[in-house]
Scaffold this motif. Sequence first.
Motif, PDB file in Angstrom:
ATOM      1  N   GLU A 100       0.782  -1.151  -0.086  1.00 13.99           N
ATOM      2  CA  GLU A 100      -0.042  -0.028  -0.069  1.00 13.99           C
ATOM      3  C   GLU A 100       0.723   1.335   0.202  1.00 13.99           C
ATOM      4  OE1 GLU A 100      -3.944  -1.719   2.214  1.00 13.99           O
ATOM      5  OE2 GLU A 100      -2.274  -1.157   3.403  1.00 13.99           O
ATOM      6  N   LEU A 101       1.293   1.684  -1.178  1.00 15.06           N
ATOM      7  CA  LEU A 101       2.175   2.613  -1.333  1.00 15.06           C
ATOM      8  C   LEU A 101       1.777   4.010  -0.652  1.00 15.06           C
ATOM      9  CD1 LEU A 101       3.362   2.416  -5.025  1.00 15.06           C
ATOM     10  CD2 LEU A 101       4.460   1.878  -3.079  1.00 15.06           C
ATOM     11  N   HIS A 102       0.506   4.421  -0.497  1.00 14.97           N
ATOM     12  CA  HIS A 102      -0.108   5.671  -0.190  1.00 14.97           C
ATOM     13  C   HIS A 102      -0.904   5.375   1.378  1.00 14.97           C
ATOM     14  CE1 HIS A 102      -0.071   7.439  -4.481  1.00 14.97           C
ATOM     15  NE2 HIS A 102       0.874   7.206  -3.891  1.00 14.97           N
ATOM     16  N   GLY A 103      -0.275   4.262   2.016  1.00 13.99           N
ATOM     17  CA  GLY A 103      -1.052   4.191   3.361  1.00 13.99           C
ATOM     18  C   GLY A 103      -2.309   3.626   3.311  1.00 13.99           C
ATOM     19  N   ASP A 139      -2.914   8.066   8.596  1.00 11.90           N
ATOM     20  CA  ASP A 139      -1.716   7.323   8.231  1.00 11.90           C
ATOM     21  C   ASP A 139      -1.767   6.896   6.598  1.00 11.90           C
ATOM     22  OD1 ASP A 139       0.564   5.868   8.110  1.00 11.90           O
ATOM     23  OD2 ASP A 139       0.051   4.048   9.165  1.00 11.90           O
ATOM     24  N   VAL A 140      -1.958   8.183   5.860  1.00  8.19           N
ATOM     25  CA  VAL A 140      -1.749   8.100   4.439  1.00  8.19           C
ATOM     26  C   VAL A 140      -0.753   9.048   4.140  1.00  8.19           C
ATOM     27  CG1 VAL A 140      -4.077   7.487   4.374  1.00  8.19           C
ATOM     28  CG2 VAL A 140      -3.528   9.901   4.271  1.00  8.19           C
ATOM     29  N   VAL A 141      -0.306   9.012   2.811  1.00 11.02           N
ATOM     30  CA  VAL A 141       0.742   9.833   2.082  1.00 11.02           C
ATOM     31  C   VAL A 141       0.075  10.978   1.642  1.00 11.02           C
ATOM     32  CG1 VAL A 141       2.659   9.727   0.611  1.00 11.02           C
ATOM     33  CG2 VAL A 141       2.195   7.615   1.878  1.00 11.02           C
ATOM     34  N   LEU A 142       0.478  11.959   1.946  1.00 12.62           N
ATOM     35  CA  LEU A 142      -0.274  13.307   1.444  1.00 12.62           C
ATOM     36  C   LEU A 142       0.889  14.079   0.514  1.00 12.62           C
ATOM     37  CD1 LEU A 142      -1.728  14.546   4.914  1.00 12.62           C
ATOM     38  CD2 LEU A 142      -2.859  13.250   3.000  1.00 12.62           C
ATOM     39  N   PHE A 143       0.122  14.970  -0.328  1.00 16.08           N
ATOM     40  CA  PHE A 143       1.104  15.372  -1.142  1.00 16.08           C
ATOM     41  C   PHE A 143       2.134  16.237  -0.332  1.00 16.08           C
ATOM     42  CE2 PHE A 143      -2.714  14.775  -3.978  1.00 16.08           C
ATOM     43  CZ  PHE A 143      -2.243  14.378  -5.163  1.00 16.08           C
ATOM     44  N   LEU A 173      -0.582   9.511 -13.177  1.00 22.18           N
ATOM     45  CA  LEU A 173       0.155  10.830 -13.287  1.00 22.18           C
ATOM     46  C   LEU A 173       0.700  11.140 -11.838  1.00 22.18           C
ATOM     47  CD1 LEU A 173      -3.217  12.797 -14.483  1.00 22.18           C
ATOM     48  CD2 LEU A 173      -0.934  12.421 -15.729  1.00 22.18           C
ATOM     49  N   VAL A 174       0.667  10.401 -10.798  1.00 24.45           N
ATOM     50  CA  VAL A 174       1.215  10.736  -9.550  1.00 24.45           C
ATOM     51  C   VAL A 174       2.516   9.847  -9.228  1.00 24.45           C
ATOM     52  CG1 VAL A 174       0.735  10.662  -6.997  1.00 24.45           C
ATOM     53  CG2 VAL A 174      -0.947  11.332  -8.591  1.00 24.45           C
ATOM     54  N   TYR A 175       3.336  10.709  -8.997  1.00 22.74           N
ATOM     55  CA  TYR A 175       4.870   9.718  -8.731  1.00 22.74           C
ATOM     56  C   TYR A 175       5.149   9.559  -7.421  1.00 22.74           C
ATOM     57  CZ  TYR A 175       5.748   9.724 -13.801  1.00 22.74           C
ATOM     58  OH  TYR A 175       5.720   9.544 -15.355  1.00 22.74           O
ATOM     59  N   THR A 199      -4.726   6.995 -21.254  1.00 21.87           N
ATOM     60  CA  THR A 199      -4.198   7.609 -20.052  1.00 21.87           C
ATOM     61  C   THR A 199      -2.739   8.085 -20.595  1.00 21.87           C
ATOM     62  OG1 THR A 199      -2.794   5.749 -19.338  1.00 21.87           O
ATOM     63  CG2 THR A 199      -4.948   6.110 -18.351  1.00 21.87           C
ATOM     64  N   GLU A 200      -1.784   8.707 -19.750  1.00 18.36           N
ATOM     65  CA  GLU A 200      -0.382   9.092 -20.385  1.00 18.36           C
ATOM     66  C   GLU A 200       0.440   7.940 -20.692  1.00 18.36           C
ATOM     67  OE1 GLU A 200       1.085  12.204 -20.083  1.00 18.36           O
ATOM     68  OE2 GLU A 200      -0.968  12.826 -20.104  1.00 18.36           O
ATOM     69  N   LEU A 201      -0.006   6.773 -19.985  1.00 22.92           N
ATOM     70  CA  LEU A 201       0.720   5.613 -20.080  1.00 22.92           C
ATOM     71  C   LEU A 201       0.393   4.791 -21.382  1.00 22.92           C
ATOM     72  CD1 LEU A 201       2.758   4.685 -18.004  1.00 22.92           C
ATOM     73  CD2 LEU A 201       0.933   2.772 -17.407  1.00 22.92           C
ATOM     74  N   SER A 202      -0.714   5.210 -22.060  1.00 19.67           N
ATOM     75  CA  SER A 202      -1.149   4.221 -23.056  1.00 19.67           C
ATOM     76  C   SER A 202      -0.525   3.784 -24.108  1.00 19.67           C
ATOM     77  CB  SER A 202      -2.631   4.730 -23.400  1.00 19.67           C
ATOM     78  OG  SER A 202      -3.626   4.851 -22.607  1.00 19.67           O
ATOM     79  N   ARG A 203       0.563   5.065 -24.552  1.00 21.17           N
ATOM     80  CA  ARG A 203       1.227   4.666 -25.736  1.00 21.17           C
ATOM     81  C   ARG A 203       2.323   4.011 -25.646  1.00 21.17           C
ATOM     82  NH1 ARG A 203       5.215   8.341 -24.521  1.00 21.17           N
ATOM     83  NH2 ARG A 203       4.546   9.851 -22.791  1.00 21.17           N
ATOM     84  N   LEU A 204       2.754   3.651 -24.100  1.00 24.52           N
ATOM     85  CA  LEU A 204       3.883   2.661 -23.932  1.00 24.52           C
ATOM     86  C   LEU A 204       3.324   1.292 -23.677  1.00 24.52           C
ATOM     87  CD1 LEU A 204       6.882   3.530 -22.813  1.00 24.52           C
ATOM     88  CD2 LEU A 204       6.165   3.060 -20.614  1.00 24.52           C
TER      89      LEU A 204
END
Length: 221
Positions: A100-103, A139-143, A173-175, A199-204
Amino acid sequence: MLTGAGISAESGVPTFRGRDGLSMWKGMPFEVLSSSRMVREDLDEVWAWFDFRRGHLAECKPNPGHIALAEWEAKFDEFTLVTQNIDGLHRVAGSFEPIELHGNIHRAYCVECGERHDISGVPHEPDICRSCGGRLRPDVVLFGEMLPTGEFERAESRARECDMFFVVGTSALVYPAAALPVIAKQSGAFLVEINPEQTELSRLCDLSLRGEAGEILPLIG
Ligand code: OAD
């Protein structure tokens, strides 16, 4: 497997971006509400936002997409589920070890001593820390904050090793989460996207499956 808000959309959890995204609450963009600055300046408002979301989540159940992934975990020896979601629905569906990358919205920690508290079943902003009396925060990752130590590194090393990488229900979109499919592709993995929108990723991607996760995932594997 990297999942985002879209996998929970069919459970009734609003996404942030894309069609029907919940981009604002009480007139504020979610990036402002979910930020480290907001924790410093107005923790009450942060709790109001997360209490609203926890209240909504109490009504939501895993959908066939979550359940399919829990089945994949049991079926394949080498399977890693990485999620950006904080809703905990992968665990409810039976996934044992999601990264769970974002908590997780059902946990809080003390801003003074860092002790973690399980707040599942606590309907409103929880009491202060039982150890030191400090205030708790979600307990979450915030901007503006770092990911939990070790979690991204674990996900990154699995992305480098995998033969196949699925990206499901994320606008990518979120790194740094959005870097994982790129790392996998650069390391030779076959990249599959499941998303009703481009999405931004589709072309890859080697394959883009345009549709809903809860419909497509149970048909694979
Ligand atoms: P987004 O809201 O940015 O993107 C959701 C994606 O799901 C969009 O591309 C939709 O097209 C897609 N989608 C919608 N319904 C779907 C369905 N039924 N099946 C498959 N896909 C569907 O959500 P994330 O990419 O997860 O971070 O957002 C990343 C991060 O931004 C979140 O973890 C959150 C947010 O700020 C934090 O809170 C730190």
